[in-house]
Design an enzyme around this catalytic site. Structure first.
Site, PDB file in Angstrom:
ATOM      1  N   ARG A   1      92.711 -15.523  62.292  1.00  0.00           N
ATOM      2  CA  ARG A   1      91.644 -14.531  62.481  1.00  0.00           C
ATOM      3  C   ARG A   1      91.853 -14.008  63.903  1.00  0.00           C
ATOM      4  NH1 ARG A   1      88.304 -15.845  58.054  1.00  0.00           N
ATOM      5  NH2 ARG A   1      88.031 -18.075  57.682  1.00  0.00           N
TER       6      ARG A   1
ATOM      7  N   GLY B   1      81.573 -20.021  50.576  1.00  0.00           N
ATOM      8  CA  GLY B   1      81.230 -18.708  50.033  1.00  0.00           C
ATOM      9  C   GLY B   1      80.761 -17.748  51.116  1.00  0.00           C
TER      10      GLY B   1
ATOM     11  N   THR C   1     106.806  -8.644  47.510  1.00  0.00           N
ATOM     12  CA  THR C   1     108.182  -8.624  48.025  1.00  0.00           C
ATOM     13  C   THR C   1     109.156  -8.190  46.933  1.00  0.00           C
ATOM     14  OG1 THR C   1     107.628 -10.405  49.536  1.00  0.00           O
ATOM     15  CG2 THR C   1     109.976 -10.063  49.115  1.00  0.00           C
ATOM     16  N   ARG C   2     109.031  -8.813  45.769  1.00  0.00           N
ATOM     17  CA  ARG C   2     110.023  -8.529  44.717  1.00  0.00           C
ATOM     18  C   ARG C   2     109.851  -7.130  44.133  1.00  0.00           C
ATOM     19  NH1 ARG C   2     111.292 -14.520  42.331  1.00  0.00           N
ATOM     20  NH2 ARG C   2     112.510 -15.091  44.158  1.00  0.00           N
TER      21      ARG C   2
ATOM     22  N   GLY D   1      86.932  -9.312  56.271  1.00  0.00           N
ATOM     23  CA  GLY D   1      87.287  -9.108  57.680  1.00  0.00           C
ATOM     24  C   GLY D   1      88.659  -8.468  57.797  1.00  0.00           C
TER      25      GLY D   1
ATOM     26  N   GLY E   1      90.898 -16.386  56.051  1.00  0.00           N
ATOM     27  CA  GLY E   1      91.047 -17.699  55.405  1.00  0.00           C
ATOM     28  C   GLY E   1      92.139 -17.681  54.342  1.00  0.00           C
TER      29      GLY E   1
ATOM     30  N   ARG F   1      70.802 -40.981  41.432  1.00  0.00           N
ATOM     31  CA  ARG F   1      70.612 -40.267  42.699  1.00  0.00           C
ATOM     32  C   ARG F   1      70.479 -38.753  42.516  1.00  0.00           C
ATOM     33  NH1 ARG F   1      74.989 -43.529  46.422  1.00  0.00           N
ATOM     34  NH2 ARG F   1      73.574 -45.198  46.983  1.00  0.00           N
TER      35      ARG F   1
ATOM     36  N   ALA G   1     105.087 -11.361  44.607  1.00  0.00           N
ATOM     37  CA  ALA G   1     105.057 -10.157  43.759  1.00  0.00           C
ATOM     38  C   ALA G   1     105.271  -8.892  44.595  1.00  0.00           C
ATOM     39  CB  ALA G   1     103.726 -10.092  43.013  1.00  0.00           C
TER      40      ALA G   1
ATOM     41  N   THR H   1      90.613 -14.044  48.780  1.00  0.00           N
ATOM     42  CA  THR H   1      89.544 -14.872  49.346  1.00  0.00           C
ATOM     43  C   THR H   1      88.905 -15.723  48.251  1.00  0.00           C
ATOM     44  OG1 THR H   1      87.321 -14.862  50.318  1.00  0.00           O
ATOM     45  CG2 THR H   1      87.971 -12.867  49.178  1.00  0.00           C
TER      46      THR H   1
ATOM     47  N   ARG I   1      71.406 -37.902  48.396  1.00  0.00           N
ATOM     48  CA  ARG I   1      72.687 -37.911  49.111  1.00  0.00           C
ATOM     49  C   ARG I   1      73.183 -36.470  49.258  1.00  0.00           C
ATOM     50  NH1 ARG I   1      71.274 -42.370  49.622  1.00  0.00           N
ATOM     51  NH2 ARG I   1      72.480 -44.312  49.601  1.00  0.00           N
TER      52      ARG I   1
HETATM   53  O1  F6P Z   1      86.218 -16.845  53.706  1.00  0.00           O
HETATM   54  C1  F6P Z   1      86.695 -18.074  53.261  1.00  0.00           C
HETATM   55  C2  F6P Z   1      85.940 -19.214  53.917  1.00  0.00           C
HETATM   56  O2  F6P Z   1      86.470 -20.419  53.398  1.00  0.00           O
HETATM   57  C3  F6P Z   1      84.432 -19.174  53.761  1.00  0.00           C
HETATM   58  O3  F6P Z   1      83.998 -19.604  52.492  1.00  0.00           O
HETATM   59  C4  F6P Z   1      84.016 -20.056  54.904  1.00  0.00           C
HETATM   60  O4  F6P Z   1      82.705 -19.734  55.327  1.00  0.00           O
HETATM   61  C5  F6P Z   1      85.007 -19.737  55.965  1.00  0.00           C
HETATM   62  O5  F6P Z   1      86.142 -19.188  55.313  1.00  0.00           O
HETATM   63  C6  F6P Z   1      85.448 -20.907  56.803  1.00  0.00           C
HETATM   64  O6  F6P Z   1      86.328 -20.460  57.764  1.00  0.00           O
HETATM   65  P1  F6P Z   1      87.219 -21.399  58.686  1.00  0.00           P
HETATM   66  O7  F6P Z   1      88.299 -21.997  57.855  1.00  0.00           O
HETATM   67  O8  F6P Z   1      87.762 -20.471  59.724  1.00  0.00           O
HETATM   68  O9  F6P Z   1      86.306 -22.446  59.233  1.00  0.00           O
END
Ligand code: F6P
Length: 326
Positions: free
Chosen positions: A75, A174, A27-28, A107, A14, A166, A25, A129, A250
Site C-alpha cells: 500500500r 471485509g 501475461t499470456r 484503494g 491486500g 458456548r 492470464a 480483493t 468466546r
Molecule cells: O482489503 C482486504 C483486507 O484484508 C480487509 O478485509 C482488511 O480490513 C484489510 O485488508 C487488512 O489490511 P492489512 O493486511 O494491511 O492489515
C-alpha cells in the site's frame, strides 16, 4: 491515439487468492496478442522505485494454484502524492510501458483513476480483493476463496461451541463491507451476522440468541464483520457478556488466514476470464475501466462507478440467516 506495445502489470493493496491466476492470464493473453509485458513489483511502489522485470510466458508457469501474488504487493503512501505519481510516470516512460493492468481493491483502483487522468495513461483494472466491495461486479477475485476459508474455520469452531455449550463471536474481514460475514453465516448455519450496512442492537441480538437457547439450542455462532460500526467481535462480546453473564462466551478473530491459500476453482476461472478480458479491453480501445462480472457476463465498469462507496448488499440475506437458524 498512442499505439500500445508494452503492457505493465501490477498487484496492489491486500493480496487476494486468484491474483496469480489473473497475472498469468494477463501475461499470456498479452503475449498471444503480440504485446510485450513488464511486471511491476510491489504495486505502485515498484513504479516509483523502478523495480520492473520483463515477463515471458514461463514467468507465469505453475502459479495458477498459488495464493498471494508473485508480483508482491504494497500500500504505497508515496503514490498518493502528486510527486510520487510524477516519478511513477517517469519510470513508465523510461521503461517504455504504454498501458497498465492494475489488480487490486478500491484503494488501488482509486490510485489508477487519478494516475490515468493526470497523465492520460490507458489503464484497465481487475477487482482483486476478498472484501467483494467493488461496485458493478457480482463478485471479486479472492472473495469465494476467503468465504470457503471462513466456512472451514467456522465448521471447526462449531465442534467446540457445541461440545462446550458456548456462544462464539467470530470476527471476519471485509473492511467496511459485510459480504463475507453475511454469506459466511448462511454457509455455516450461524445464528446471526452483524454487518456494518444494517444496524443490529444488542438487545435484538440477545433476543435472537435467547430464543435459540430457549428452543434447546445449547450453542450459538455469531459472525461479526470487522468495522468500527459493528464494534468488532470483541466489543460485541463484552456487551453481551455484561447483560447475559450466564452465557459461556468466546471470541475468535479469523484475521489474515482469510487472505491466504490456494484459490478455489471459481476464483481461478474468474481471474482467468477477467485477465483475458483486460487485454481484450485494451485492444478494444477501452480506457480507465474495471472488468466486472454480472450474471456470468464480463462487463466494463468505469473506475468512478467501481470505487463508489457502499456497494449494495441484499438485506433479505439477514432474514435468511434468521429463518434458517430458528
Ligand atoms: O482489503 C482486504 C483486507 O484484508 C480487509 O478485509 C482488511 O480490513 C484489510 O485488508 C487488512 O489490511 P492489512 O493486511 O494491511 O492489515
Amino acid at each position: 491515439m498512442l499505439e500500445i506495445k508494452c503492457i505493465g502489470i501490477l498487484t496492489s493493496g491486500g493480496d487476494a487468492p486468484g491474483m496469480n491466476a489473473a497475472i498469468r492470464a494477463v501475461t499470456r493473453t498479452a503475449i498471444y496478442n503480440g504485446f510485450t509485458v513488464k511486471a511491476i513489483m510491489r504495486g505502485y511502489k515498484g513504479l516509483i522505485t523502478g523495480e520492473i522485470v520483463p515477463y515471458v510466458t514461463q514467468n507465469v508457469s505453475n502459479i495458477i494454484q498459488q495464493g498471494g501474488t508473485i508480483l508482491k504487493t504494497a500500500r504505497s503512501k508515496e503514490f498518493t502524492t502528486a510527486e510520487g505519481r510524477q516519478v511513477a510516470y517517469e519510470t513508465m516512460q523510461r521503461e517504455g510501458i504504454d498501458a497498465l493492468v492494475v489488480i487490486g481493491g478500491d484503494g488501488s483502483l482509486t490510485g489508477a483513476k487519478i494516475f490515468a487522468s493526470e497523465f492520460n495513461i490507458p489503464i484497465v483494472g481487475l477487482p482483486g480483493t476478498i472484501d467483494n466491495d467493488l461496485n458493478g461486479t457480482d463478485t471479486t477475485i479472492g472473495y469465494d476463496t476467503a468465504l470457503n476459508t471462513i466456512m472451514d474455520a467456522v465448521d471447526k469452531i462449531k465442534d467446540t461451541a457445541s461440545s462446550h455449550d458456548r456462544l462464539f463471536f467470530i470476527e471476519v474481514m471485509g473492511r467496511n463491507a459485510g459480504f463475507l460475514a453475511i454469506n459466511g453465516a448462511i454457509a455455516t448455519g450461524a445464528e446471526a451476522a452483524i454487518i456494518p450496512e444494517i444496524a443490529t442492537e444488542v438487545d435484538q441480538l440477545s433476543e435472537l440468541i435467547e430464543s435459540g437457547f430457549r428452543k434447546s439450542k445449547n450453542s450459538s455462532i455469531v459472525l461479526v464483520a470487522e468495522s468500527e460500526i459493528t464494534g468488532g467481535a470483541m466489543g460485541l462480546a463484552e456487551r453481551v457478556k455484561k447483560e447475559y453473564p450466564q452465557y459461556d462466551v468466546r471470541v475468535t478473530i479469523l484475521g489474515h488466514i482469510q487472505r491466504g491459500g490456494s484459490p478455489t476453482a471459481s476464483d481461478r476461472i474468474l481471474a482467468s476470464r477477467m485477465g483475458e478480458a483486460a487485454i481484450d479491453a485494451l485492444l478494444d480501445g477501452q480506457r480507465n475501466v474495471m472488468i466486472g462480472v454480472q450474471n456470468d457476463e464480463l462487463v466494463y465498469i468505469p473506475f468512478n462507478k467501481a470505487i463508489k462507496k457502499g456497494k449494495p448488499i441484499n438485506r433479505d440475506l439477514l432474514n435468511t440467516v434468521k429463518i434458517l437458524s430458528t
